[in-house]
Design a protein around this motif. Sequence first.
Motif, short mmCIF file in Angstrom:
data_model
loop_
_atom_site.label_atom_id
_atom_site.label_comp_id
_atom_site.label_asym_id
_atom_site.label_seq_id
_atom_site.Cartn_x
_atom_site.Cartn_y
_atom_site.Cartn_z
N PHE A 11 4.23 -0.72 8.26
CA PHE A 11 4.59 0.60 7.69
C PHE A 11 5.92 0.61 7.56
CE2 PHE A 11 0.79 3.20 6.46
CZ PHE A 11 0.01 2.74 7.17
N GLY A 12 6.79 1.19 6.66
CA GLY A 12 7.89 1.93 6.55
C GLY A 12 8.01 3.26 7.36
N GLU A 13 9.41 3.75 7.47
CA GLU A 13 9.54 4.89 8.02
C GLU A 13 9.10 6.03 7.11
OE1 GLU A 13 12.22 3.74 11.64
OE2 GLU A 13 13.33 4.74 9.97
N PHE B 227 -4.90 7.54 1.49
CA PHE B 227 -4.67 6.20 0.66
C PHE B 227 -4.27 6.68 -0.86
CE2 PHE B 227 -5.04 2.26 -0.91
CZ PHE B 227 -5.74 2.29 -2.20
N TYR C 43 0.42 5.41 1.07
CA TYR C 43 -0.37 6.45 1.73
C TYR C 43 0.81 7.75 1.52
CZ TYR C 43 -3.71 3.24 3.77
OH TYR C 43 -4.83 2.35 3.94
N LEU D 82 -1.54 -3.32 8.68
CA LEU D 82 -0.52 -2.92 7.93
C LEU D 82 0.59 -2.63 8.63
CD1 LEU D 82 -2.50 0.03 5.92
CD2 LEU D 82 -2.05 -2.47 5.33
N GLN E 297 0.96 11.49 3.61
CA GLN E 297 0.74 12.04 5.03
C GLN E 297 1.08 13.40 5.07
OE1 GLN E 297 2.64 10.25 8.51
NE2 GLN E 297 0.92 10.74 9.78
N LEU F 249 -3.43 11.11 6.80
CA LEU F 249 -3.17 9.79 5.98
C LEU F 249 -4.11 9.68 4.89
CD1 LEU F 249 -2.11 7.52 9.04
CD2 LEU F 249 -0.63 7.62 6.96
N LEU G 40 4.39 7.15 2.48
CA LEU G 40 4.40 6.17 3.52
C LEU G 40 4.09 4.60 2.52
CD1 LEU G 40 2.70 7.18 6.62
CD2 LEU G 40 5.17 6.55 6.49
N TYR H 27 -2.81 0.55 -3.98
CA TYR H 27 -2.36 -0.67 -3.56
C TYR H 27 -2.30 -1.81 -4.66
CZ TYR H 27 -6.52 -3.60 -2.07
OH TYR H 27 -7.42 -4.62 -1.97
N PHE I 167 0.91 -1.11 -0.16
CA PHE I 167 0.24 0.08 -0.04
C PHE I 167 0.81 1.18 0.03
CE2 PHE I 167 -4.07 -1.87 1.13
CZ PHE I 167 -3.44 -3.24 1.66
#
Lengths: 116, 112
Positions: A107-109, A45, A35, A105, A37, A43, A91, A48, A33
């Motif tokens: 998430f990465g950083e 979407f 996103y 989910l 921010q 956040l 993200l 995906y 996915f």
Amino acid sequence: NAGVIQTPRHKVTGKGQEATLWCEPISGHSAVFWYRQTIVQGLEFLTYFRNQAPIDDSGMPKERFSAQMPNQSHSTLKIQSTQPQDSAVYLCASSPGGGANTGQLYFGEGSKLTVL
Amino acid sequence: SQWGEENLQALSIQEGEDVTMNCSYKTYTTVVHWYRQDSGRGPALIILIRSNEREKRSGRLRATLDTSSQSSSLSITAAQCEDTAVYFCATDQGSALGRLHFGAGTQLIVIP
């Protein structure tokens, strides 16, 4: 388990330039996915993929934004002709699929994009 | 809009106090997720509650879900400074394997 890896962590572009953001999902996860921010919008979407196939891109701006997942180990988000309003943290998240999956989910950083 | 609360809320409490954050939604969900996001990091799941559950506990966290009023809450008992973060609720709008829809979030600051 290294988690979701996003590169670059920070990117500064000039208005009109292109930006490509990379995401490596957790190995074995079938969904990826994207996103965006911001302070104002929160956040949002974008899009995906499941098993590398695009499933839902309803959040993607119709112009200038594109996402791909050429193989199971990475996805890219490309923004052409970047504008100051594209400045945000992007993200990436992955999720295991099927079975008793809760939809959680991971998430990465994030990749912080600044368009000057 | 998915949410009853549109803007990021802010809460400031003293260490050791209890705190409750609320979330209301407008569309059916099979599960409510609660995520926390530390500064400079991505959100991370801390607790989730399914539509057939009314309460869920995990350590100092307690989540509730009222499907009739379409609202959920997250409580933290005896808050610690390390609980300082932004907390989001998220719903799936009935699609368990699809995207999550995030609320605006609550910025919690725990003061020592």
